[in-house]
Motif scaffolding. Structure first.
Motif, PDB file in Angstrom:
ATOM      1  N   LEU A  57       0.404   7.339   9.314  1.00 31.04           N
ATOM      2  CA  LEU A  57      -0.284   8.195   9.366  1.00 31.04           C
ATOM      3  C   LEU A  57      -0.706   9.185   8.222  1.00 31.04           C
ATOM      4  O   LEU A  57       0.278   9.637   7.926  1.00 31.04           O
ATOM      5  N   THR A  58      -2.248  10.106   7.880  1.00 28.35           N
ATOM      6  CA  THR A  58      -2.211  10.765   6.988  1.00 28.35           C
ATOM      7  C   THR A  58      -2.582  12.269   7.149  1.00 28.35           C
ATOM      8  O   THR A  58      -3.653  12.330   7.874  1.00 28.35           O
ATOM      9  N   ALA A  59      -2.153  13.062   6.955  1.00 32.66           N
ATOM     10  CA  ALA A  59      -1.580  14.557   7.128  1.00 32.66           C
ATOM     11  C   ALA A  59      -2.226  14.799   6.471  1.00 32.66           C
ATOM     12  O   ALA A  59      -2.241  14.663   4.960  1.00 32.66           O
ATOM     13  N   ALA A  82       2.197  12.855   4.232  1.00 31.57           N
ATOM     14  CA  ALA A  82       1.668  14.398   3.520  1.00 31.57           C
ATOM     15  C   ALA A  82       1.110  14.140   1.927  1.00 31.57           C
ATOM     16  O   ALA A  82       1.429  14.062   1.839  1.00 31.57           O
ATOM     17  N   GLN A  83       0.622  15.545   1.817  1.00 30.16           N
ATOM     18  CA  GLN A  83       1.100  16.036   0.467  1.00 30.16           C
ATOM     19  C   GLN A  83      -0.445  14.683   0.277  1.00 30.16           C
ATOM     20  O   GLN A  83      -0.272  13.903  -1.100  1.00 30.16           O
ATOM     21  N   LEU A 118       3.683  11.638  -0.182  1.00 27.26           N
ATOM     22  CA  LEU A 118       4.820  12.140   0.604  1.00 27.26           C
ATOM     23  C   LEU A 118       5.072  12.020   1.605  1.00 27.26           C
ATOM     24  O   LEU A 118       4.059  12.091   3.128  1.00 27.26           O
ATOM     25  N   ARG A 119       6.443  10.554   2.365  1.00 29.06           N
ATOM     26  CA  ARG A 119       6.696  10.499   3.455  1.00 29.06           C
ATOM     27  C   ARG A 119       7.757  11.774   4.192  1.00 29.06           C
ATOM     28  O   ARG A 119       8.837  11.644   3.423  1.00 29.06           O
ATOM     29  N   VAL A 120       6.799  12.520   5.290  1.00 26.06           N
ATOM     30  CA  VAL A 120       7.753  13.394   5.652  1.00 26.06           C
ATOM     31  C   VAL A 120       8.029  12.713   6.702  1.00 26.06           C
ATOM     32  O   VAL A 120       8.816  13.571   7.108  1.00 26.06           O
ATOM     33  N   MET A 163       0.828  -1.262  -0.077  1.00 28.67           N
ATOM     34  CA  MET A 163      -0.119   0.359   0.121  1.00 28.67           C
ATOM     35  C   MET A 163       1.040   1.160   0.214  1.00 28.67           C
ATOM     36  O   MET A 163       0.525   2.604  -0.454  1.00 28.67           O
ATOM     37  N   LEU A 164       1.830   0.794   1.146  1.00 27.14           N
ATOM     38  CA  LEU A 164       2.822   2.636   0.939  1.00 27.14           C
ATOM     39  C   LEU A 164       3.706   2.792  -0.381  1.00 27.14           C
ATOM     40  O   LEU A 164       3.932   4.080  -0.598  1.00 27.14           O
ATOM     41  N   HIS A 165       3.929   1.710  -0.974  1.00 29.48           N
ATOM     42  CA  HIS A 165       5.356   2.214  -2.628  1.00 29.48           C
ATOM     43  C   HIS A 165       3.862   2.443  -3.264  1.00 29.48           C
ATOM     44  O   HIS A 165       4.293   3.295  -4.048  1.00 29.48           O
TER      45      HIS A 165
END
Ligand code: ADP
Length: 487
Positions: free
Chosen positions: A395-397, A377-378, A353-355, A343-345
């Motif tokens: 976590l998704t911002a 984020a994004q 964007l992984r912050v 999923m992350l890929h």
């Protein structure tokens, strides 16, 4: 793990207060998620075992010793089991930690919560009462709450003990006889709770536990014609199967199918409190919590600062083995780790964007299923990462401009389980909370320590029915109306 874990006395099927081998003789390995190796085996129940368990529960309900207990006597038994669970909290902590990989202190909190469920519902057992209803002249009408009968409990692996407690304790308090199918990935605490219930003195057949695979034991239980109600917590896909099976037998069910719960942070919130809670709500149990705070919605005015502070905190989070007792452990299985990574890929490929990313502690076993926590984020609010349950520490911002957009985004998924609203303006916090479609909304906090007393369950596609609190008793009971014509 050096310390020996006491496994249930036989890895069998628990029916009528006795262990028995599975009908097929088949067993399943139990894998320790922190190590990735098998450390025990459990019996793999099938439709024969389920039938034996349901028959035992039916006997207990239809005239057995269980059915003859008063509500007060049932409550005392539940309270006795609560005390026994407390007395065995060390052992249950070790068992849960090994089985699920969660940090010791989280496993301990779970053991204490199980005891608390039995304590709470022990006290509630003799407090469920009906009404009298004004009716036509010469009649007296009253309502009674009666048990549904044989209740089926299909339990997931993320909180095997706690979900056993919340579902089974409420059912028993009302007088139902239970058949429990714990998850194949983690079921040792439910099995041990069966043994403890026998020690507490529950009559034969009140509590029956059949471990095994979902598609065999679980499906056989869901479709059994002598089951009167199903309580299910798990995935939406299986929830559909459960509700279909219940429909074919014309019975009801409670479905708790997870969430994509938002925490909404306004610029006037107490930042330190919000930051700490936002991190904890997704890191707890490695994000494998139905009510995990998986999305954080941040007012645009504070977006840069809040995301920077969140990233700092995320960067310090460390995953480790149960004994290291850090903020989180591994995820439950190799398959779950793979699913999260895939999923992350895909999300990163789509521009998320992984912050920030946390760490995995040095020295964890190589085969453990560790996933470092991460903040993204994004994220397009319509994308999979903002819409689907990851069931990992991710976590998704997402930013918002004003109250109206905060509400729209909070409600912009299929789910509606829990939400958090952070604001120093009480009127605004209340206004927003009332417009969020979720079964629980916390203001200036989140999760609030398990909340055994707090009715819990979904709106929208997070499911239906209520567990926890006094409200759960009504879902586990059926109302009978009695009409006396006295002239
Ligand atoms: P998760 O994705 O969290 O593993 P599942 O919905 O697959 O959730 O599993 C939750 C519970 O449902 C487990 O006890 C599992 O064994 C059971 N289960 C899985 N498949 C079925 C099925 N086809 N019928 C009944 N129960 C099932």
């Amino acid at each position: 793990m050096d310390q020996a874990v006491r496994l249930p006395s036989a890895q069998g099927i628990f029916i009528d207060n006795q262990w028995r081998p599975s009908a097929s003789g088949a067993s399943l390995p139990m894998i320790a998620p922190a190590e990735g190796v098998a450390f025990a085996a459990i019996a793999a129940g099938n439709d024969h075992d389920i039938d034996t368990a349901v028959t035992a529960a039916r006997r207990a309900f239809d005239g057995g010793a269980w059915s003859r207990l008063t509500a007060t006597e049932r409550g005392r038994l539940l309270s006795k089991l609560a005390r026994l669970i407390e007395d065995h909290a060390d052992e249950l902590t070790l068992l849960e930690a090994r089985d699920t990989g969660k940090p010791m202190s989280q496993a301990r909190a779970d053991a204490i919560a199980v005891a608390r469920y039995f304590e709470y519902y022990g006290g509630a057992a003799d407090k469920l009462h009906g009404d009298t209803i004004p009716f036509i002249e010469g009649h007296f009408v009253t309502t009674l709450w009666e048990p549904k009968g044989v209740t089926a409990h299909i339990i997931p692996w993320n909180y095997p003990g706690q979900i056993f407690g919340r579902s089974v304790a409420a059912a028993l308090a009302v007088g139902n006889a239970c058949v429990i199918k714990p998850a194949e990935e983690a079921c040792l605490v439910p099995l041990r709770l069966g043994e403890l219930s026998a020690e507490a003195g529950f009559p034969d057949g009140a509590i029956n536990i059949v471990p095994g695979l979902g598609e065999t034991a679980g499906a056989a239980l869901a479709r059994h014609r002598d089951v009167d109600f199903i309580s299910f917590t798990g995935s939406r896909e299986v929830g559909t199967l459960i509700q279909s099976a219940a429909a074919r037998n014309h019975i009801g069910c409670t479905l708790e199918l997870g969430g994509k719960s938002p925490q909404v942070v306004f610029a006037d919130a107490n930042m330190d409190a919000a930051l700490a809670s936002v991190v904890a709500a997704i890191v707890q149990n490695a994000g494998q919590t139905c009510s995990a705070g998986a999305r954080v919605l941040i007012e645009r005015k504070i977006w840069d600062r809040f995301v920077a502070d969140l990233a700092l905190r995320f960067g310090k989070v460390v995953a480790g083995t149960p004994e290291m007792d850090l903020q989180l452990g591994p995820v439950i299985s190799a398959g779950q780790k793979q699913r999260i990574e895939t999923m992350l890929h895909a999300a990163e490929g789509a521009g998320c964007l992984r912050v920030a990313r946390g760490h995995i502690a040095d020295g964890v076993p190589k085969g453990g299923f560790f996933v470092p926590p991460a903040l993204y984020a994004q994220v397009d609010p319509a994308s999979a990462l903002a819409q689907e349950e990851v069931f990992g520490p991710i976590l998704t911002a997402i930013p918002f401009e004003d109250e109206a957009e905060a509400i729209r985004l909070a409600n912009a998924t299929d789910y509606g389980l829990v939400a958090g609203v952070w604001s120093g303006d009480g009127n605004r916090a209340l206004r927003v909370s009332r417009k969020i479609r979720a079964g629980q909304v916390f203001i200036n906090s989140y999760g609030a320590g398990g909340g055994i007393e707090l009715p819990f369950g979904g709106m929208k596609k997070s499911g239906h029915g209520r567990e926890k609190g006094f409200a759960a008793l009504y879902d586990m009971a059926v109302m009978k109306t009695m009409v006396f014509k006295h002239g």
